[in-house]
Design an enzyme around this catalytic site. Structure first.
Site, PDB file in Angstrom:
ATOM      1  N   GLU A   1       0.820  -7.553   6.441  1.00 54.85           N
ATOM      2  CA  GLU A   1      -0.115  -6.644   7.114  1.00 54.85           C
ATOM      3  C   GLU A   1      -0.186  -6.855   8.621  1.00 54.85           C
ATOM      4  OE1 GLU A   1      -1.597  -6.849   2.850  1.00 54.85           O
ATOM      5  OE2 GLU A   1      -0.688  -8.205   4.302  1.00 54.85           O
TER       6      GLU A   1
ATOM      7  N   GLY B   1      -0.795  -5.715  -0.562  1.00 54.40           N
ATOM      8  CA  GLY B   1      -1.699  -5.502  -1.688  1.00 54.40           C
ATOM      9  C   GLY B   1      -1.074  -5.902  -3.010  1.00 54.40           C
TER      10      GLY B   1
ATOM     11  N   GLU C   1      -1.738  -9.456  -3.341  1.00 53.72           N
ATOM     12  CA  GLU C   1      -3.172  -9.629  -3.575  1.00 53.72           C
ATOM     13  C   GLU C   1      -3.521  -9.333  -5.036  1.00 53.72           C
ATOM     14  OE1 GLU C   1      -5.615  -8.851   0.420  1.00 53.72           O
ATOM     15  OE2 GLU C   1      -4.381  -7.136  -0.131  1.00 53.72           O
TER      16      GLU C   1
ATOM     17  N   ALA D   1       0.835  -1.199   0.000  1.00 49.64           N
ATOM     18  CA  ALA D   1       0.000   0.000   0.000  1.00 49.64           C
ATOM     19  C   ALA D   1       0.867   1.246   0.000  1.00 49.64           C
ATOM     20  CB  ALA D   1      -0.916  -0.007   1.216  1.00 49.64           C
TER      21      ALA D   1
END
Length: 697
Positions: A125, A102, A105, A63
């Site tokens: 995370e 992310g 992901e 992120a």
């Protein structure tokens, strides 16, 4: 598309490229650019497949931290990935560097993943008190298995592309040009005509459902007090028990709960605090640094040996100096044993160990330190001893050599005055064990040169420490704050509270250990000598300060190293065992001071120990000893075992509310006396309804 994301068509393959230096973070520009490019590729008639790649040194590494705590501009990552999951053309992610959070992901939402052998992937995370919130907890167990998913998601561990490939997470590991390989892979997928490998359509299975409870029990010990790891287990279990949509709903629910909770706020605060600590107020970023290639350590004891290992690990020449050849030999043997142990544990090779050992030399002559770039003194904590050492260093060390003291309490300016070059003197306070603990207090003397300061802060990073700047005072930041902590631990004992109750209350609060166990670990004779020296120089030392600890030391109870302190220790064990002899010593001290036992709750025990830390920190800030409140949090997290999920004493104070703390302290002052004098800054902030965070700079 945006400048952060571009698309080119190569042989009917749409190459979508992210270029958002330095780590291709998932900023709004990247998210919106990806969405528009993927949609365009889907609609483009000549495009048969899509390759998602990144410029620079890494794939998407997570992120955008500058967006933390701010409203998310659409598309949010879960919405972007839900959109990507509907694409009918094959998408191949080309992974290099790191695909984290992310970024992974995004890669998992693609149908295939091609990676360089050097690439690593992970979902870190949990280290920020969160869990992956864009489908990562649902896709990873479906493609790589529940066991690996639990491991990666609850620990934040990065895995190599080779390990990922074995688990099916990566489809192909390649050498050579990554983009060419990814395009070739995409063409082969098109040629094969196989159905798309959409992870959201897969199912996650587990051979034994007990694995979830086993993980929860393990995490209760290894990640005691943390919410996020336990929630991570919940969502991975949901991947097994629910369909993809329901699993994602559960993931989002728990992600938002963590995101708005205090623990994640504390861990994100610490993330930024670590980075801010490296910025020295008033020091030009362009300040040159001195070259440091060789280091001398004065004192070959446990601390000196530990300090030496830091520099040996970085390939620097290290000279140990001891006046006793026997002590010198012990120090060298200790260091050799460390490297032998690292080899036996498989952490380094024998060649690496031998190379580090070859960088180490020993001497008993100060004259042999005439060419070193940095000297760190780690001898007995006595000003007379320090004077002898620094007088000799001043005589024999070359001009420009940095002369540092590892003192934990003594005045750096006084130490600097023993030399003709106070501008070269600085405090480098390592924490024991020095080769493991990450904190390094960098103590800036009144005359410390800017380039010495800049060099010290750079050096901290070079040896994998977190350098925190402190001004000169008795105990600097960390140990100065401990005075009130230790005072109240002693006062609670004199109030008839058993050692085990005091320690358990603080352990349950989240501290690595209670104050009395910590005292035994450090050695009770250390504080005994400090109190003795303070009394000898005329400082005001209350009669209750050390009233019990001094009796323990004089009874030969020095702590773990003696097998007995506040507790008894079996041979070879660090487990504290309550000891009736200590109870008797406490009763004697209480009788001598005419103290009677009080009924004190665990809540009050915690407040009476933690609030003095906060109060003293307010004085430290007011005096300019610490640069900013977050620096104090870093000191206490990394040097004193303060619970990470509480963010440090200053962050914790803000979460409790300064008005509430002041009210409790006023109550304690009325009940326990003037030791509870409230720091002016703390009182002022409370009256103004402000927080310590408002003082950030």
């Amino acid at each position: 598309m945006t400048s952060a994301v571009t698309m080119n068509i190569v042989d009917n393959i749409a190459v979508i490229e992210v270029d958002n230096p330095p780590v291709n973070a998932l900023s709004f520009a990247v998210r919106s650019g990806l969405q528009s490019c993927v949609r365009e590729a889907e609609q483009h008639q000549s495009v048969e497949a899509i390759v998602l790649s990144c410029r620079g040194k890494t794939f998407i590494a997570g992120a955008d931290i500058t967006e933390f705590g701010k409203p998310m501009q659409p598309p949010a990552l879960p919405d972007l990935l839900a959109d990507m999951d509907t694409i009918s053309k094959p998408i191949v992610a080309a992974l290099h560097g790191t695909a984290l959070g992310g970024g992974l992901e995004v890669a998992l939402t693609c149908h295939y993943r091609v990676a360089l052998a050097s690439a690593k992937v992970g979902l870190p995370e949990v280290l920020l008190g969160l869990l992956p919130g864009a489908g990562g907890t649902q896709r990873l167990p479906r493609i790589a298995g529940v066991e690996l998913a639990l491991d990666m998601i609850t620990s934040g561990r990065k895995v190599s592309s080779t390990e990922a490939a074995k688990a099916g997470l990566v489809d192909k590991v390649v050498d050579g040009d990554l983009l060419d390989n990814a395009i070739a892979f995409a063409k082969q997928v098109v040629a094969d005509g196989q159905p798309l490998k959409r992870i959201s359509d897969m199912t996650a299975t587990v051979s034994d459902p007990a694995v979830f409870d086993e993980y929860r029990a393990k995490l209760a010990k290894t990640r005691r007090g943390f919410d996020a790891p336990q929630y991570c287990v919940d969502v991975v279990q949901a991947a097994v028990e629910c369909d993809f949509a329901e699993g994602c709903k559960k993931e989002r629910e728990l992600f938002l709960k963590l995101m708005t909770g205090t623990q994640s706020q504390a861990q994100r605060h610490l993330f930024f605090a670590e980075r801010q600590a490296g910025h020295v107020v008033g020091l030009d970023k362009a300040t040159p640094t001195r070259e440091v290639n060789s280091v001398a350590i004065i004192g070959a004891g446990t601390m000196g040996s530990g300090i030496a290992i830091n520099f040996l690990n970085k390939g620097m020449q290290v000279t140990l100096l001891e006046m006793s050849l026997e002590a010198l030999e012990r120090g060298i043997e200790h260091i050799y044993a460390y490297y032998d142990g690292q080899v036996n544990k498989g952490r380094i090779t024998q060649d690496q160990a031998d190379a580090s050992k070859a960088l180490l030399s020993g001497t008993d002559a100060y004259a042999e330190l005439d060419s070193v770039d940095l000297v760190i003194e780690a001898v007995f904590e006595n000003m007379g001893v320090k004077k002898d050492v620094f007088t000799k260093l001043d005589k024999y060390c070359k001009p420009g050599a940095i002369l540092a003291s590892n003192t934990s309490t003594l005045n750096i300016d006084t130490i600097a005055s023993f030399t003709s070059r106070p501008e070269d003197v600085i405090g480098l306070h390592f924490f024991s064990p020095a080769n493991i603990m990450r904190l390094l207090e960098v103590v800036r003397g009144e005359k410390t040169a800017d380039d010495v300061m800049a060099t010290a802060m750079k050096l901290a990073k070079d040896i994998n420490k977190i350098g925190v700047v402190s001004g000169v005072c008795d105990g600097f930041i960390g140990n100065r704050m401990l005075k009130g902590y230790g005072r109240e631990a002693g006062a609670l004992l004199l109030d008839g509270v058993a050692p085990v109750r005091i320690d358990k209350a603080l352990y349950d609060f989240g501290m690595a250990m209670g104050p009395l166990t910590m005292g035994d670990l450090a050695g009770l004779d250390v504080g005994y000598r400090v109190r003795k020296e303070r009394r000898e120089r005329g400082d005001d030392v209350p009669v209750t300060d050390g009233a019990i600890a001094d009796r323990l030391v004089e009874a030969g109870r020095l702590g773990q190293k003696a097998g007995k302190g506040y507790y008894h220790y079996e041979a070879g064990s660090r487990t504290p065992i309550p000891d009736p002899e200590v109870d008797e010593i406490i009763q004697q001290a209480m009788a001598a001071l005419n103290r009677t036992a009080k009924d004190i709750s665990d809540e009050e025990i915690v407040k009476r120990l933690i609030y003095p830390l906060i109060n003293e920190a307010a004085l430290i800030l007011d005096e300019g000893i610490a640069q900013r409140p977050s620096d104090i949090d870093v000191v206490y997290i990394y040097g004193y075992g303060f619970p990470v999920y509480r963010g440090g004493p200053m962050f914790y104070a803000d979460t409790v509310g300064l008005k509430n703390i002041v009210a409790d302290m006023e109550d304690f002052k009325s009940r326990y006396g003037d030791d509870w004098e409230i720091a002016p800054l703390l009182k002022q902030l409370a009256e103004q309804g402000r927080k310590f965070a408002d003082l950030a700079k």
